[in-house]
Scaffold this motif. Structure first.
Motif, mmCIF file in Angstrom:
data_model
loop_
_atom_site.group_PDB
_atom_site.id
_atom_site.type_symbol
_atom_site.label_atom_id
_atom_site.label_comp_id
_atom_site.label_asym_id
_atom_site.label_seq_id
_atom_site.Cartn_x
_atom_site.Cartn_y
_atom_site.Cartn_z
ATOM 1 N N THR B 43 -38.400 16.980 35.017
ATOM 2 C CA THR B 43 -39.536 15.932 35.505
ATOM 3 C C THR B 43 -39.086 15.020 34.237
ATOM 4 O OG1 THR B 43 -41.078 17.837 34.532
ATOM 5 C CG2 THR B 43 -42.165 15.301 33.790
ATOM 6 N N ASN B 46 -36.944 12.544 36.615
ATOM 7 C CA ASN B 46 -38.087 12.293 37.149
ATOM 8 C C ASN B 46 -38.441 10.762 37.002
ATOM 9 O OD1 ASN B 46 -37.676 14.435 39.390
ATOM 10 N ND2 ASN B 46 -39.512 15.235 39.226
ATOM 11 N N ASN B 49 -36.191 8.208 36.289
ATOM 12 C CA ASN B 49 -34.636 7.525 37.820
ATOM 13 C C ASN B 49 -36.334 6.884 39.112
ATOM 14 O OD1 ASN B 49 -33.034 8.564 38.115
ATOM 15 N ND2 ASN B 49 -33.667 10.731 38.302
ATOM 16 N N SER B 50 -37.813 6.447 38.111
ATOM 17 C CA SER B 50 -38.120 5.431 38.892
ATOM 18 C C SER B 50 -38.730 4.376 37.829
ATOM 19 C CB SER B 50 -39.557 7.391 39.375
ATOM 20 O OG SER B 50 -39.265 8.121 39.308
ATOM 21 N N CYS B 129 -37.971 20.396 40.366
ATOM 22 C CA CYS B 129 -38.267 19.359 41.557
ATOM 23 C C CYS B 129 -38.037 18.041 41.273
ATOM 24 C CB CYS B 129 -39.621 19.543 41.975
ATOM 25 S SG CYS B 129 -40.705 17.962 41.321
ATOM 26 N N ASN B 130 -37.511 17.460 42.715
ATOM 27 C CA ASN B 130 -36.447 16.218 42.521
ATOM 28 C C ASN B 130 -37.842 15.033 43.036
ATOM 29 O OD1 ASN B 130 -35.492 13.659 41.969
ATOM 30 N ND2 ASN B 130 -33.324 14.659 42.334
ATOM 31 N N LEU B 131 -38.889 14.453 42.077
ATOM 32 C CA LEU B 131 -39.328 13.823 42.434
ATOM 33 C C LEU B 131 -39.442 12.141 42.631
ATOM 34 C CD1 LEU B 131 -42.732 14.273 43.944
ATOM 35 C CD2 LEU B 131 -43.083 14.620 41.235
ATOM 36 N N ASP B 132 -39.820 11.557 43.386
ATOM 37 C CA ASP B 132 -39.286 9.934 43.331
ATOM 38 C C ASP B 132 -40.775 9.630 42.906
ATOM 39 O OD1 ASP B 132 -39.288 7.448 43.157
ATOM 40 O OD2 ASP B 132 -38.461 7.083 45.905
ATOM 41 N N ARG B 269 -31.198 10.142 42.968
ATOM 42 C CA ARG B 269 -31.216 10.429 41.844
ATOM 43 C C ARG B 269 -31.132 11.791 40.734
ATOM 44 N NH1 ARG B 269 -35.832 9.860 45.474
ATOM 45 N NH2 ARG B 269 -36.783 12.099 45.705
ATOM 46 N N ILE B 271 -30.082 14.825 37.718
ATOM 47 C CA ILE B 271 -30.613 15.488 37.211
ATOM 48 C C ILE B 271 -30.274 15.535 35.942
ATOM 49 C CG2 ILE B 271 -32.198 17.161 35.939
ATOM 50 C CD1 ILE B 271 -33.381 16.285 38.451
#
Lengths: 408, 371
Positions: B43, B46, B49-50, B129-132, B269, B271
């Motif tokens: 989390t 994510n 990275n955003s 999860c890897n979420l954009d 992205r 982790i």
């Protein structure tokens, strides 16, 4: 004015390292990858941090981009404190008498203003191309105890190899009375490791004298130390025990990596009390597939192994395809070995690709002419076409683009 | 350019009771996962990275390991002069620590008021999860919604914490929401990530508190669906919620799938996690390994099959380890036989020991035990 630092270290990292060929074509030697996740300079930097030396100057000159970027703020080595820390020191232009670093001593001479800012009592001079773990604080204590002008770390080498090194001839109390550079008939087996502790006031004086001598080649080993000895200064040898290797050649770089796989070699990088720090990539743990065979190897994170490896050092983000075989070799970050390829006794540099069924290097026992054998090297970003054979001892560089050729 | 005007809020102690064994001494957020990570890394990464520069982590209890893991936030680039990482432990004038998300959010009102970001993302920490999140923000702005909730189409996973199902119209607007619905088959079930304006969050929280309404799903979301425009963002990528010990085991094992790894550890992205400076993993003579994930610092001298090995695990000579999740610095002695075992950190399994679990019921060995 900065707070006084009793001891500061200067790492000589400007040499081209031409004997490493394609590995140092666009990269300074201290930034060459080593041991699965490190670069050579991690060793002196970590030794400094672990020894409590917080002020470190790194003298760079040749292809410094990657090295500068790698050192950054010095945070991975805890060398980013408020008033101390690591500084990269390239040669610079001044109002008069600007020059490149002419030699190891000249590099330090040009940075006298940097050193003086910290008003140190002692300066430790280190090389950026050695693999070893050493507590410099013990060497400084030895230096103080012997009230020396200069203390030189020495390693007891086998007599047969002594003629390859700079040998120190000492009295029983450790006082140096003679230097023998690569002697044909060595009188002693104490080899200089290129690690020096100087009392700063003395070093400064001799650096200035050396600079004033137009015939000097401005080198520590050749000029400054003999000059100090001739002037009657007290030089002592500090005996070092443990693993130490100069990784200045392809063979020694390869051997030193392989030493990590040998349980009898006294170089333990998992020692909690003396960690070797490095910049860690953000990659998941490495994966070994169902059909892979892995033995006697070192594997870093982010790597995927589907083939067979034995006596291999795999760096981060490497891919070994199904059916590929890697033996007695070093595969640097991001390199790929495709299906059916066989890599033996080789160094495959960063982001190189070994195409399908290509053959790189050979086992010495399979060679007819043993003297033609050597470690094969595939340069950074080099693509070996499928089915190609790269002979032992060969060194392959990435194809330069036509535009770059035209520019030359 | 970084900095996208979003404040991140992570709930660290969320559904701790689902994996009681693992959260006995830690928060859900600091449960070790995947060989070198803690659940919060996903989390947090994510968010970073955003382009999120400011993250508050709400903690309730047992958060020592979490604080140790997060440190100054340096590993996620959140050790900053402007903004950065904020750990928000319980803060209450009354005698009771908060129990719900609404109580905890109302206790950080000052933090919310003093932040300058336009948007807030609220996220739980019990899933990988890897979420954009940039894409979530773009779609939020485009939909002109007040609140964006995330959902996924599929069957609600077993033992899912506070599940909701959303009725989403073709324009992506949420028409209705059910809490803990009894639905056989697929539906749009909620993923615990919500995006809304900071000002609106403050208004909605104050409204709940003033009415003594403290149920996040019923009072904060369901009750407000008529009043505000709720937009649904469908997430179609890989996600695994940790709802039970079996889930925890399965999610670790799914990492052997190259597709899952490629998506979860997308190099664009990455982790991030706390760095330990271990040496690369070392394989000895006679080691055998297949279908396993191995972190730095491991020493493997035995046979390893279908395992996730965390940093610094040692597998002794002749040991045969199958279908195990072995956490940091655990030592497995010589000639041990282990099958379907989850071992917490610093466990010692002495020579010649055998432990057998089953796929549907892996044996769990708690932190620092000696077997």
């Amino acid at each position: 004015m900065l707070p006084k630092q009793e001891v500061i270290a200067m790492i000589l990292a400007g040499g081209q390292g031409s004997r490493l060929g394609v590995l140092t074509r666009t990269n300074a030697k201290p930034a060459v990858p080593y041991g699965g996740k490190y670069r050579i300079i991690d060793f002196p930097l970590s030794n400094c941090a672990n020894s409590g030396i917080e002020t470190v100057g790194v003298l760079t000159q040749y292809q410094p981009l990657e090295l500068n970027e790698y050192i950054g703020t010095g945070q991975p080595w805890d060398l980013d404190s408020m008033n101390a820390g690591v500084r990269v020191l390239p040669p610079y232009q001044r109002s008069s008498g600007s020059d490149w670093y002419k030699g190891t001593a000249n590099a330090i001479y040009q940075n006298i203003p940097y050193i003086e800012r910290y008003d140190p009592e002692y300066v430790v001079i280190l090389s950026g191309d050695h693999i070893y773990k050493m507590d410099y604080s013990k060497m400084v204590a030895y230096h103080k105890e012997h009230n020396a002008a200069c203390t030189i770390a020495v390693l007891d080498v086998p007599l047969a190899e002594a003629s390859r090194f700079g040998i120190l001839n000492t009295k029983p109390d450790g006082t140096v009375y003679e230097f023998d550079e690569k002697p044909a008939h060595p009188k002693s087996t104490l080899a200089s490791m290129g690690i020096y502790v100087f009392t700063w006031k003395k070093l400064r004086k001799f650096l200035e004298l050396d600079e004033a001598d137009p015939n000097s080649s401005n080198d520590f080993g050749k000029n400054v130390l003999p000059a100090m000895l001739n002037a009657g200064e007290h030089l002592v040898a500090y005996p070092f025990e443990g693993y130490w290797k100069d990784v200045g050649t392809i063979d020694s770089l390869w051997e030193s990596n392989m030493d990590l796989l040998n349980p009898n070699v006294p170089l333990d990088l998992s020692d909690e009390s003396w960690k070797i720090y490095s910049r860690n990539p953000a990659m998941p743990p490495h994966y070994v597939s169902r059909d892979a065979k892995v033995q006697n190897s070192l594997i870093a994170e982010g790597t995927n192994v589907y083939g067979t490896i034995d006596f291999a050092v795999l760096f981060a983000g490497v891919y070994i395809a199904p059916g590929a075989v890697v033996r007695d070799s070093i595969i640097m970050p991001g390199a790929r070995v495709e299906e059916g390829a066989v890599v033996q006794y080789a160094i495959v540099a960063e982001n190189a690709v070994i195409g399908k069924d290509a053959v790189v290097g050979q086992r010495p026992e399979d060679m007819e002419k043993k003297d033609e054998w050597g470690v094969a090297v595939v340069g950074p970003n080099c693509v070996i076409e499928p089915g190609t054979v790269v002979a032992p001892k060969a060194m392959v560089a990435a194809q330069t683009k036509p535009a770059e050729e035209a520019a030359k | 350019m970084n900095g996208n005007n979003i404040l991140g809020i992570i709930f660290a102690n969320i559904h701790d009771e689902k994996v009681r064994e693992l959260t006995e001494t830690r928060t859900m957020a600091s449960v070790p996962f995947g060989g070198r990570y803690r659940l919060i890394d996903f989390t947090l990464s994510n968010m970073v990275n955003s382009g999120i520069n400011k993250v508050g982590v709400i903690t309730k209890s047992n958060y020592q390991s979490l604080m140790d893991h997060l440190g100054s936030g340096k590993a996620w680039d959140l050790s900053r002069k402007r903004d950065g990482l904020f750990i928000l432990p319980p803060f209450s004038s009354g005698p009771v620590a908060y129990n719900s998300r609404i109580e905890s959010l109302s206790s950080i009102m000052r933090f919310l008021n003093h932040s300058s970001e336009e948007f807030v993302i609220l996220s739980d920490s019990d899933f990988v999860c890897n979420l954009d999140l940039k894409d979530v923000l773009d779609s939020h702005i485009k939909s002109e919604a007040d609140v964006t909730v995330l959902y996924r189409y599929g069957r609600i996973p077993e033992k899912y914490g506070e599940p909701m199902s959303f009725d989403v119209d073709p324009d992506g607007m949420v028409r209705d929401a059910l809490v803990s619905p009894h639905i056989e088959g697929a539906c749009n079930y909620s993923i615990p990530v919500i995006l809304l304006r900071r000002e609106l969050l403050i208004t909605m929280i104050s409204d709940c508190v003033s009415r003594n309404l403290y149920d996040f799903t019923r009072d904060f979301i369901q009750r407000n669906i008529g009043q505000y425009r709720f937009h649904g963002y469908e997430f179609t990528g890989y996600i695994h919620s940790i709802c039970s010990m079996n889930d925890y085991f399965e999610a670790n094992m799914e990492l052997m799938d190259p597709k899952v790894r490629a998506e979860l550890f997308n190099s664009a992205r990455p982790i991030y996690t706390k760095v330990r400076d271990d040496m690369p993993a070392r394989y000895g003579l006679g080691s055998e390994i297949s279908n396993s994930l191995v972190a730095d610092g491991c020493v493997i001298e035995g046979t390893v099959e279908n395992c996730v090995l965390f940093r610094g695990v040692h597998i002794g000579k002749g040991a045969h380890v199958r279908n195990c999740v072995i956490m940091q610095d655990t030592q497995i002695g010589e000639n041990c036989k282990l099958d379907y075992v989850i071992m917490d950190k610093d466990v010692t399994i002495k020579d010649e020991r055998s432990l057998m679990g089953f796929q549907s019921y892996p044996v769990f060995i708690s932190k620092a035990s000696v077997v």
